[in-house]
Scaffold this motif. Structure first.
Motif, PDB file in Angstrom:
ATOM      1  N   GLY A 281      23.528 -51.043  84.378  1.00 32.83           N
ATOM      2  CA  GLY A 281      23.557 -51.662  85.765  1.00 32.83           C
ATOM      3  C   GLY A 281      24.665 -52.531  86.148  1.00 32.83           C
ATOM      4  O   GLY A 281      25.466 -53.200  85.530  1.00 32.83           O
ATOM      5  N   LEU A 282      24.946 -52.464  87.494  1.00 32.19           N
ATOM      6  CA  LEU A 282      25.875 -53.423  88.072  1.00 32.19           C
ATOM      7  C   LEU A 282      27.319 -52.942  88.128  1.00 32.19           C
ATOM      8  O   LEU A 282      27.970 -53.366  88.956  1.00 32.19           O
ATOM      9  N   GLU A 283      27.715 -51.789  87.234  1.00 33.86           N
ATOM     10  CA  GLU A 283      29.154 -51.377  87.420  1.00 33.86           C
ATOM     11  C   GLU A 283      29.505 -50.962  88.598  1.00 33.86           C
ATOM     12  O   GLU A 283      30.440 -51.107  89.174  1.00 33.86           O
ATOM     13  N   ASP A 284      28.644 -50.214  89.146  1.00 32.98           N
ATOM     14  CA  ASP A 284      29.051 -49.530  90.306  1.00 32.98           C
ATOM     15  C   ASP A 284      28.701 -50.504  91.713  1.00 32.98           C
ATOM     16  O   ASP A 284      29.617 -50.545  92.644  1.00 32.98           O
ATOM     17  N   ASP A 285      27.720 -51.427  91.539  1.00 32.31           N
ATOM     18  CA  ASP A 285      27.925 -52.835  92.672  1.00 32.31           C
ATOM     19  C   ASP A 285      29.484 -53.254  92.564  1.00 32.31           C
ATOM     20  O   ASP A 285      29.930 -53.523  93.596  1.00 32.31           O
ATOM     21  N   ALA A 286      29.817 -53.536  91.231  1.00 38.64           N
ATOM     22  CA  ALA A 286      31.080 -54.192  91.178  1.00 38.64           C
ATOM     23  C   ALA A 286      32.123 -53.504  91.663  1.00 38.64           C
ATOM     24  O   ALA A 286      33.044 -53.743  92.534  1.00 38.64           O
ATOM     25  N   PHE A 287      31.953 -51.913  91.325  1.00 34.60           N
ATOM     26  CA  PHE A 287      33.288 -51.218  91.894  1.00 34.60           C
ATOM     27  C   PHE A 287      33.040 -51.069  93.566  1.00 34.60           C
ATOM     28  O   PHE A 287      34.276 -51.111  94.114  1.00 34.60           O
ATOM     29  N   SER A 288      32.073 -51.006  94.206  1.00 31.79           N
ATOM     30  CA  SER A 288      31.773 -50.888  95.597  1.00 31.79           C
ATOM     31  C   SER A 288      32.252 -52.168  95.971  1.00 31.79           C
ATOM     32  O   SER A 288      32.821 -52.181  97.115  1.00 31.79           O
ATOM     33  N   PHE A 289      32.372 -53.580  95.464  1.00 34.95           N
ATOM     34  CA  PHE A 289      32.698 -54.608  95.822  1.00 34.95           C
ATOM     35  C   PHE A 289      34.019 -54.632  95.890  1.00 34.95           C
ATOM     36  O   PHE A 289      34.650 -55.135  96.790  1.00 34.95           O
ATOM     37  N   LEU A 290      34.914 -54.285  94.801  1.00 38.07           N
ATOM     38  CA  LEU A 290      36.221 -54.100  94.889  1.00 38.07           C
ATOM     39  C   LEU A 290      36.933 -53.131  95.842  1.00 38.07           C
ATOM     40  O   LEU A 290      37.907 -53.472  96.460  1.00 38.07           O
ATOM     41  N   CYS A 291      36.117 -51.880  96.072  1.00 39.35           N
ATOM     42  CA  CYS A 291      36.529 -51.134  97.180  1.00 39.35           C
ATOM     43  C   CYS A 291      36.513 -51.758  98.525  1.00 39.35           C
ATOM     44  O   CYS A 291      37.442 -51.475  99.624  1.00 39.35           O
ATOM     45  N   PHE A 292      35.434 -52.420  98.757  1.00 39.79           N
ATOM     46  CA  PHE A 292      35.044 -53.467 100.071  1.00 39.79           C
ATOM     47  C   PHE A 292      36.152 -54.195 100.202  1.00 39.79           C
ATOM     48  O   PHE A 292      37.000 -54.189 101.576  1.00 39.79           O
ATOM     49  N   VAL A 293      36.743 -54.926  99.116  1.00 42.73           N
ATOM     50  CA  VAL A 293      37.742 -56.130  99.074  1.00 42.73           C
ATOM     51  C   VAL A 293      38.942 -55.316  99.674  1.00 42.73           C
ATOM     52  O   VAL A 293      39.713 -56.013 100.462  1.00 42.73           O
ATOM     53  N   HIS A 294      39.382 -54.209  99.060  1.00 45.65           N
ATOM     54  CA  HIS A 294      40.716 -53.577  98.990  1.00 45.65           C
ATOM     55  C   HIS A 294      40.772 -52.535  99.920  1.00 45.65           C
ATOM     56  O   HIS A 294      42.008 -52.314 100.526  1.00 45.65           O
ATOM     57  N   LEU A 295      39.740 -51.870 100.206  1.00 48.00           N
ATOM     58  CA  LEU A 295      39.820 -50.805 101.041  1.00 48.00           C
ATOM     59  C   LEU A 295      39.118 -50.795 102.323  1.00 48.00           C
ATOM     60  O   LEU A 295      39.348 -50.102 103.387  1.00 48.00           O
TER      61      LEU A 295
ATOM     62  N   ILE B 264      12.758 -46.211  82.559  1.00 45.55           N
ATOM     63  CA  ILE B 264      13.643 -46.899  81.851  1.00 45.55           C
ATOM     64  C   ILE B 264      13.250 -48.091  80.771  1.00 45.55           C
ATOM     65  O   ILE B 264      12.049 -48.362  81.242  1.00 45.55           O
ATOM     66  N   GLY B 265      13.891 -48.314  79.844  1.00 44.07           N
ATOM     67  CA  GLY B 265      13.370 -49.143  78.715  1.00 44.07           C
ATOM     68  C   GLY B 265      13.840 -50.746  79.190  1.00 44.07           C
ATOM     69  O   GLY B 265      14.493 -51.123  79.929  1.00 44.07           O
ATOM     70  N   GLY B 266      13.001 -51.506  78.449  1.00 47.02           N
ATOM     71  CA  GLY B 266      13.051 -52.925  78.456  1.00 47.02           C
ATOM     72  C   GLY B 266      14.692 -53.362  78.029  1.00 47.02           C
ATOM     73  O   GLY B 266      15.291 -54.174  78.509  1.00 47.02           O
ATOM     74  N   ALA B 267      15.152 -52.572  77.092  1.00 49.15           N
ATOM     75  CA  ALA B 267      16.605 -52.851  76.558  1.00 49.15           C
ATOM     76  C   ALA B 267      17.641 -52.885  78.001  1.00 49.15           C
ATOM     77  O   ALA B 267      18.387 -53.336  78.038  1.00 49.15           O
ATOM     78  N   GLN B 268      17.044 -51.642  78.697  1.00 48.36           N
ATOM     79  CA  GLN B 268      18.368 -51.563  79.627  1.00 48.36           C
ATOM     80  C   GLN B 268      17.977 -52.547  80.875  1.00 48.36           C
ATOM     81  O   GLN B 268      19.077 -53.163  81.294  1.00 48.36           O
ATOM     82  N   LEU B 269      17.085 -53.015  81.096  1.00 42.50           N
ATOM     83  CA  LEU B 269      16.648 -54.243  81.898  1.00 42.50           C
ATOM     84  C   LEU B 269      17.284 -55.392  81.129  1.00 42.50           C
ATOM     85  O   LEU B 269      18.090 -56.195  82.051  1.00 42.50           O
ATOM     86  N   ASP B 270      17.192 -55.502  80.052  1.00 40.57           N
ATOM     87  CA  ASP B 270      18.107 -56.585  79.323  1.00 40.57           C
ATOM     88  C   ASP B 270      19.514 -56.595  79.644  1.00 40.57           C
ATOM     89  O   ASP B 270      20.390 -57.473  79.963  1.00 40.57           O
ATOM     90  N   GLU B 271      20.193 -55.349  79.432  1.00 44.68           N
ATOM     91  CA  GLU B 271      21.390 -55.263  79.804  1.00 44.68           C
ATOM     92  C   GLU B 271      21.738 -55.457  81.314  1.00 44.68           C
ATOM     93  O   GLU B 271      23.000 -56.166  81.550  1.00 44.68           O
ATOM     94  N   TYR B 272      20.761 -55.194  82.052  1.00 43.02           N
ATOM     95  CA  TYR B 272      21.129 -55.535  83.578  1.00 43.02           C
ATOM     96  C   TYR B 272      20.975 -56.894  83.708  1.00 43.02           C
ATOM     97  O   TYR B 272      22.023 -57.387  84.452  1.00 43.02           O
ATOM     98  N   ARG B 273      20.094 -57.696  83.045  1.00 42.24           N
ATOM     99  CA  ARG B 273      20.178 -59.192  83.309  1.00 42.24           C
ATOM    100  C   ARG B 273      21.431 -59.682  82.690  1.00 42.24           C
ATOM    101  O   ARG B 273      21.957 -60.764  83.397  1.00 42.24           O
ATOM    102  N   ALA B 274      22.041 -59.041  81.589  1.00 40.88           N
ATOM    103  CA  ALA B 274      23.440 -59.696  81.044  1.00 40.88           C
ATOM    104  C   ALA B 274      24.371 -59.476  82.250  1.00 40.88           C
ATOM    105  O   ALA B 274      25.480 -60.299  82.141  1.00 40.88           O
ATOM    106  N   ASN B 275      24.486 -58.327  82.678  1.00 43.49           N
ATOM    107  CA  ASN B 275      25.524 -57.774  83.616  1.00 43.49           C
ATOM    108  C   ASN B 275      25.451 -58.567  84.803  1.00 43.49           C
ATOM    109  O   ASN B 275      26.571 -58.734  85.453  1.00 43.49           O
ATOM    110  N   LEU B 276      24.539 -59.506  85.293  1.00 43.30           N
ATOM    111  CA  LEU B 276      24.364 -60.280  86.409  1.00 43.30           C
ATOM    112  C   LEU B 276      25.107 -61.049  86.228  1.00 43.30           C
ATOM    113  O   LEU B 276      25.821 -61.578  87.412  1.00 43.30           O
ATOM    114  N   LYS B 277      25.277 -61.826  85.215  1.00 45.70           N
ATOM    115  CA  LYS B 277      26.309 -63.038  84.944  1.00 45.70           C
ATOM    116  C   LYS B 277      27.652 -62.602  85.370  1.00 45.70           C
ATOM    117  O   LYS B 277      28.464 -63.250  85.784  1.00 45.70           O
ATOM    118  N   LEU B 278      27.986 -61.258  84.557  1.00 38.48           N
ATOM    119  CA  LEU B 278      29.425 -60.767  84.742  1.00 38.48           C
ATOM    120  C   LEU B 278      29.657 -60.566  86.240  1.00 38.48           C
ATOM    121  O   LEU B 278      30.840 -60.663  86.743  1.00 38.48           O
TER     122      LEU B 278
END
Length: 279
Positions: free
Chosen positions: A202-216, A234-248
């Motif tokens: 989760g959120l790695e593609d949101d982050a890349f889209s953000f960078l593209c919006f800023v620069h492109l 999807i499992g609970g572990a993936q949702l936990d990873e998503y929540r951790a990525n929210l902070k990043l």
């Protein structure tokens, strides 16, 4: 220089174990694309040896070359490795569970890439839940081989938003750049690819889209193209990873002086209000 061409990077992770073996349907749909010259690179980021063996057997049966790269890393790093293995000027990213349900879709993407530096936001339908896809798998493959998507589309619809722990389906019915999207390779490399600080789901593609919006600048929205997402849990572990990525994700936006990136406003231009995309 390859005319009218693109490199397609397909990320897969234990598709046979977790997602009804839909990597085969996704690849068949790409191999059925017309009026475009495609280089297909599959990144096998799975852990199950049996899945890798089945994938290799299927790729060997294809009538065109498909490159398979093995990785064991994060989603962002796996996509970046796939991109490094490509040779074309245009990158298209497709997830293993995303069937491009229009044989001219990639030809349109190539045409759009001549005017726009990146794009995403294809219309995304979801297959019926439960055992439906398993039961209809062979028929769907036969149809795709004939570039006939009518049965698949007739049995795909808007999902229940709670399927991904969302309040509504808004962010489920448009493709993000990693699901189905494009970027020129030179721009991808200039942004450093998908940010590798994001681990797991989760959120790695949101982050890349953000960078593209800023620069492109603003992306082109691919809402005239329809893709079908193969429904799977999807499992609970993936949702936990998503929540951790929210902070990043918050930290990344903050490093540019922002707290919000309204990507939904970009993907639904017809209802876009006056608020800025970045706040």
């Amino acid at each position: 220089m390859h005319e009218n061409s693109a490199s397609v990077v397909v990320l897969t992770c234990d598709s046979y174990t977790k997602k009804h073996g839909c990597i085969e349907h996704t690849l068949l749909a790409l191999l059925s694309q017309a009026e475009v010259n495609l280089e297909i690179v599959v990144v096998n980021n799975g852990k199950q040896p049996g899945d890798g063996e089945k994938l290799a057997q299927f790729v060997d049966s294809c009538d065109r070359d498909v490159t398979v790269v093995k990785t064991a890393t994060s989603i962002a790093e796996a996509r970046n490795e796939g991109a490094r293995q490509t040779s074309r000027d245009l990158l298209v990213f497709v997830d293993e569970d995303t069937i491009v349900s229009d044989s001219l879709a990639l030809a349109r993407v190539v045409q759009l890439s001549q005017r726009y530096r990146h794009g995403y936001g294809a219309r995304r339908l979801w297959t019926r839940p439960g055992s439906w896809f398993d039961e209809q798998s062979d028929k769907i493959k036969r149809d795709i081989a004939r570039a006939d998507y009518s049965f698949l589309l007739a049995n795909s619809d808007l999902p229940d938003g709670t399927i991904r722990n969302k309040n509504n389906e808004k962010y489920l019915v448009r493709s993000f750049i990693g699901n189905f999207g494009f970027v020129r390779k030179e721009d991808f490399l200039a942004q450093g690819g998908f940010p590798t600080r994001f681990r797991g789901y989760g959120l790695e593609d949101d982050a890349f889209s953000f960078l593209c919006f800023v620069h492109l600048g603003e992306p082109v929205i691919l809402d005239e193209i329809t893709v079908v997402h193969v429904t799977h849990p999807i499992g609970g572990a993936q949702l936990d990873e998503y929540r951790a990525n929210l902070k990043l994700y918050g930290e990344l936006l903050g490093s540019y002086g922002y707290s919000k990136f309204h990507i939904g406003d970009l993907m639904y231009p017809e209802t876009r209000g006056k608020r800025p995309i970045l706040e």
